[in-house]
Design an enzyme around this catalytic site. Sequence first.
Site, mmCIF file in Angstrom:
data_model
loop_
_atom_site.group_PDB
_atom_site.id
_atom_site.type_symbol
_atom_site.label_atom_id
_atom_site.label_comp_id
_atom_site.label_asym_id
_atom_site.label_seq_id
_atom_site.Cartn_x
_atom_site.Cartn_y
_atom_site.Cartn_z
ATOM 1 N N TYR A 1 -16.680 16.377 -15.297
ATOM 2 C CA TYR A 1 -17.054 14.967 -15.270
ATOM 3 C C TYR A 1 -18.087 14.771 -14.150
ATOM 4 O O TYR A 1 -17.899 15.269 -13.030
ATOM 5 C CB TYR A 1 -15.796 14.136 -14.998
ATOM 6 N N LYS B 1 -8.880 5.767 -19.102
ATOM 7 C CA LYS B 1 -9.227 6.229 -20.438
ATOM 8 C C LYS B 1 -8.032 6.048 -21.386
ATOM 9 O O LYS B 1 -7.606 4.932 -21.598
ATOM 10 C CB LYS B 1 -9.711 7.676 -20.345
ATOM 11 N N ARG C 1 0.851 -1.214 0.000
ATOM 12 C CA ARG C 1 0.000 0.000 0.000
ATOM 13 C C ARG C 1 0.875 1.248 0.000
ATOM 14 O O ARG C 1 0.544 2.267 -0.585
ATOM 15 C CB ARG C 1 -0.943 -0.002 1.210
HETATM 16 C C1 LIG Z 1 -13.626 8.886 -16.217
HETATM 17 C C2 LIG Z 1 -13.200 10.223 -15.731
HETATM 18 C C3 LIG Z 1 -12.915 10.436 -14.379
HETATM 19 C C4 LIG Z 1 -13.071 9.343 -13.332
HETATM 20 O O1 LIG Z 1 -12.192 8.303 -13.531
HETATM 21 P P1 LIG Z 1 -12.511 6.748 -13.139
HETATM 22 O O2 LIG Z 1 -11.278 6.067 -13.533
HETATM 23 O O3 LIG Z 1 -13.717 6.359 -13.924
HETATM 24 O O4 LIG Z 1 -12.786 6.737 -11.676
HETATM 25 C C5 LIG Z 1 -12.479 11.705 -13.999
HETATM 26 N N1 LIG Z 1 -12.363 12.706 -14.897
HETATM 27 C C6 LIG Z 1 -12.645 12.536 -16.205
HETATM 28 C C7 LIG Z 1 -12.505 13.667 -17.145
HETATM 29 C C8 LIG Z 1 -13.079 11.291 -16.669
HETATM 30 O O5 LIG Z 1 -13.380 11.122 -17.968
#
Ligand SMILES: *Cc1c(COP(=O)(O)O)cnc(C)c1O
Length: 376
Positions: A98, A194, A46
């Site tokens: 978001y 992403k 961790r």
């Molecule tokens: C998806 C996303 C998040 C959150 O991320 P996760 O990995 O889904 O928790 C935050 N900011 C933006 C711009 C995103 O597209």
Amino acid sequence: MKLETLCIHGAKDNRNTTGAVTVPIYQTATYAHPAVGESTGYDYSRVGNPTREALERLMTKLENGNDTFAFATGMAAISALMELFVPDDHIIASDNLYGGSVRLFENISRKNGLVIDYVNTCDINLLKEKINTKTKAVFVETPTNPMMRVTDIAAVRECIADDVLLIVDNTFLTPYFQRPISLGANIVVHSGTKYLGGHNDTLAGFLVVDRADIAERLHFIRKTTGACLSPFDSFLVIRGIKTLPLRMEKSQASSFVVADWLLHHSKVKAVFYPGLPNHSDFAVSKKQASGFGSILSFEVDNEQTAKQILERVKTIMYAESLGGVESLMTYPVLQTHSDISEETRNALGIHDRLLRLSVGIESTDDIIADLEQSFS
Ligand SMILES: *Cc1c(COP(=O)(O)O)cnc(C)c1O
């Protein structure tokens, strides 16, 4: 080293004695101590893990930062980030964030005593009006989701005091196209789920910081709250980043083709893509980023058409998320922005005729053919 080279080699370190070309997965929870009071530098995963550290080293280089913290998800990263603040601290955020960030700010951060104000950060004068003596941070997402509005990062830096933290969610453009720390940001946020991961197969999140004192506080927060990225997921993101430049280029090139096709369709009323010269933020986009990314939103003639497209797409999948090799289409009004009030949604232009497309790296011909059949 140029960024493309760093993407391939930036995770390596000099402790590798086997010649392994890739960073190994240190799938271990804990580490044996050589003697009483001594440590190998690792005590418990961790707190520190060599695979995760390799990824963090890579992200620090790509974002030109001082240090990086990898989390289990983007939301885990943003949750940890909010622990930097104490009750009564005032935070100004973009009004077009978001949905998960808004859900966190409204339901958790507010309960913890933070005061959050939303403003259209694309308009620096509106932002200036919100600044007060308790303002501790400005949280910007650029380009925004799903309207692709762009905030001038350097202009925000100029209008806030040095001790006000500038935080930029750089998920949509990634360091391949935009490097917020070089424009004056203190903390860069990523959903590594992403483009960085890039294959819709793992969740991850990052905080990259420009200063050692912020790094020290975040290190404490993460080891205490615990939402660190696992060794295997760290490996997947290291692997994903190797092809980041290729994927970003290919999906952006296809986005221009798709945007052009949409613009000429009789059922499409508007296309929101910052790479289009008539997009409201084309100029500032060009100034601060080296690309426009591969997310675009478009408005169709009516709700019926929107639903028909979502139900008929085949190669393009009707699914949440973005930034992977697969093209994904989503319905912001029912998905990403369902937690946001109807009033705010309407003000932002998020209605039942709006669709968001994350363009993947399939053949552009097949993406267009799929759109064609889904519209007809
Ligand atoms: C998806 C996303 C998040 C959150 O991320 P996760 O990995 O889904 O928790 C935050 N900011 C933006 C711009 C995103 O597209």
